[in-house]
Design a protein around this motif. Structure first.
Motif, PDB file in Angstrom:
ATOM      1  N   ARG A  20       0.869  -1.167   0.000  1.00 61.52           N
ATOM      2  CA  ARG A  20       0.000   0.000   0.000  1.00 61.52           C
ATOM      3  C   ARG A  20       0.915   1.230   0.000  1.00 61.52           C
ATOM      4  N   PRO A  21       1.361   1.619  -1.193  1.00 62.65           N
ATOM      5  CA  PRO A  21       2.346   2.710  -1.262  1.00 62.65           C
ATOM      6  C   PRO A  21       1.859   3.973  -0.560  1.00 62.65           C
ATOM      7  N   GLY A  22       2.756   4.563   0.222  1.00 63.32           N
ATOM      8  CA  GLY A  22       2.417   5.753   0.980  1.00 63.32           C
ATOM      9  C   GLY A  22       2.553   7.020   0.166  1.00 63.32           C
ATOM     10  N   THR A  23       1.746   7.139  -0.866  1.00 65.06           N
ATOM     11  CA  THR A  23       1.762   8.303  -1.742  1.00 65.06           C
ATOM     12  C   THR A  23       0.538   9.173  -1.444  1.00 65.06           C
ATOM     13  N   PRO A  24       0.589  10.458  -1.792  1.00 65.96           N
ATOM     14  CA  PRO A  24      -0.568  11.330  -1.536  1.00 65.96           C
ATOM     15  C   PRO A  24      -1.827  10.857  -2.247  1.00 65.96           C
ATOM     16  N   ASP A  25      -1.694  10.314  -3.437  1.00 61.95           N
ATOM     17  CA  ASP A  25      -2.833   9.810  -4.189  1.00 61.95           C
ATOM     18  C   ASP A  25      -2.943   8.294  -4.023  1.00 61.95           C
ATOM     19  N   LEU A  83      -5.697 -17.917 -13.591  1.00 60.59           N
ATOM     20  CA  LEU A  83      -4.790 -16.899 -14.138  1.00 60.59           C
ATOM     21  C   LEU A  83      -3.942 -17.440 -15.280  1.00 60.59           C
ATOM     22  N   ASP A  84      -3.591 -18.706 -15.222  1.00 59.57           N
ATOM     23  CA  ASP A  84      -2.920 -19.388 -16.333  1.00 59.57           C
ATOM     24  C   ASP A  84      -1.675 -18.649 -16.814  1.00 59.57           C
ATOM     25  N   GLU A  85      -0.817 -18.252 -15.878  1.00 59.94           N
ATOM     26  CA  GLU A  85       0.498 -17.715 -16.218  1.00 59.94           C
ATOM     27  C   GLU A  85       1.434 -17.988 -15.055  1.00 59.94           C
ATOM     28  N   ASP A  86       2.721 -18.023 -15.338  1.00 62.55           N
ATOM     29  CA  ASP A  86       3.680 -18.476 -14.338  1.00 62.55           C
ATOM     30  C   ASP A  86       3.790 -17.540 -13.143  1.00 62.55           C
ATOM     31  N   GLU A  87       4.024 -16.247 -13.372  1.00 61.08           N
ATOM     32  CA  GLU A  87       4.192 -15.285 -12.287  1.00 61.08           C
ATOM     33  C   GLU A  87       3.367 -14.042 -12.585  1.00 61.08           C
ATOM     34  N   PRO A  88       2.055 -14.107 -12.375  1.00 64.32           N
ATOM     35  CA  PRO A  88       1.216 -12.944 -12.670  1.00 64.32           C
ATOM     36  C   PRO A  88       1.566 -11.759 -11.780  1.00 64.32           C
ATOM     37  N   GLU A  89       1.349 -10.567 -12.319  1.00 62.71           N
ATOM     38  CA  GLU A  89       1.578  -9.351 -11.542  1.00 62.71           C
ATOM     39  C   GLU A  89       0.249  -8.878 -10.955  1.00 62.71           C
ATOM     40  N   THR A  90       0.256  -8.556  -9.682  1.00 62.03           N
ATOM     41  CA  THR A  90      -0.957  -8.080  -9.020  1.00 62.03           C
ATOM     42  C   THR A  90      -0.893  -6.573  -8.817  1.00 62.03           C
ATOM     43  N   ALA A  91      -2.066  -5.985  -8.618  1.00 62.48           N
ATOM     44  CA  ALA A  91      -2.190  -4.565  -8.283  1.00 62.48           C
ATOM     45  C   ALA A  91      -2.912  -4.505  -6.948  1.00 62.48           C
ATOM     46  N   CYS A  92      -2.220  -4.099  -5.889  1.00 59.44           N
ATOM     47  CA  CYS A  92      -2.778  -4.225  -4.547  1.00 59.44           C
ATOM     48  C   CYS A  92      -2.762  -2.890  -3.801  1.00 59.44           C
ATOM     49  N   HIS A  93      -3.562  -2.836  -2.740  1.00 63.54           N
ATOM     50  CA  HIS A  93      -3.591  -1.648  -1.879  1.00 63.54           C
ATOM     51  C   HIS A  93      -4.113  -2.089  -0.516  1.00 63.54           C
ATOM     52  N   HIS A  94      -3.243  -2.718   0.253  1.00 68.97           N
ATOM     53  CA  HIS A  94      -3.657  -3.238   1.565  1.00 68.97           C
ATOM     54  C   HIS A  94      -2.515  -3.098   2.551  1.00 68.97           C
TER      55      HIS A  94
END
Length: 247
Positions: free
Chosen positions: A149-154, A174-185
């Protein structure tokens, strides 16, 4: 299929409940609190052949389970730490103890009914607590960084490559070896609940996916599914709920 729908355009479409969240808004100059769902959850499920249904977290909401074909438990505020026997961390921000308990009862009832369940971010944490697990209340205390959860203003999504358990349900979706996630926790699984299997991890060891052992489709993911254009999880939930394959 449990669906009973009067709209001819929706006839035969599986009904997928979405747990509502509440938020203060200003509309036409008036301050109010509304129950809402992220529009992408609604749109992705509808595009996958389902009828989304908003479920306010009120006592007795679990009685609607027999009208559902699936359940989506989205992200939201932190769970009440009392639910897993902990004192609150200074940065823990709970939603409502009553709403937490209503949601726990709803998810428990859905799982007992063998409904397909997709639990996202807070939803995955709730799934873990439901099974007797506990949470890290502030992940940077454990990992030493704020990459989840990047500590950015936005509002900024963290990006992580995942290691998935081969042969797991999430690996098939997901059917891929190393999927990239988009998280905010800023919270995550600490003690894994009984009856859950961890099937995905970030590079720093944070549990990113859990699956209910022996359930036909009950997956919790820690990333913000619905905040990107990736519809694979929503489509998998729709298929598990009885929607036809998308051509």
């Amino acid at each position: 299929m449990n669906s009973v729908v009067n709209d001819p355009a929706s006839a035969g479409r599986p009904v997928v409940g979405i747990c509502a969240r509440t938020a203060p808004v200003t509309l036409q100059g008036s301050d109010m609190v509304v129950s809402l769902a992220l529009q992408t959850h609604v749109a992705y499920l509808a595009a996958a052949g389902c009828t989304p249904l908003l479920l306010p977290l009120l006592p007795g909401v679990e009685r609607l389970v027999d009208r559902l074909d699936g359940l989506l438990v989205p992200g939201g505020p932190d769970l009440d730490p009392e639910l897993y026997g902990a004192d609150p961390h200074p940065v823990t921000r709970v939603m409502s103890p009553d709403a937490d308990r209503a949601e726990l009862t709803l998810v428990r009832t859905a799982l007992e009914a063998r409904l397909p369940v997709l639990a996202i971010c807070r939803g995955m944490q709730l799934l873990n607590v439901l099974h007797g697990g506990s949470l890290h209340q502030h992940l940077p205390d454990v990992t030493g960084h704020d990459g989840h959860r990047p500590g950015t203003p936005d509002f900024t999504l963290g990006r992580h490559r995942l290691k998935l358990e081969p042969g797991s349900r999430i690996a098939g979706v997901l059917d891929e070896d190393e999927p990239e996630t988009a998280c905010h926790h800023h919270q995550a699984v600490d003690r894994l609940g009984a009856g859950l299997t961890a099937t995905g991890w970030a590079q720093d060891g944070t549990v990113e996916v859990v699956e209910v052992t022996g359930h036909p489709f009950a997956i919790g993911v820690q990333w913000e599914a619905g905040q990107t254009a990736d519809k694979r999880l929503h489509e998998a939930l729709a298929r598990a709920a009885g929607a036809p394959e998308i051509g």
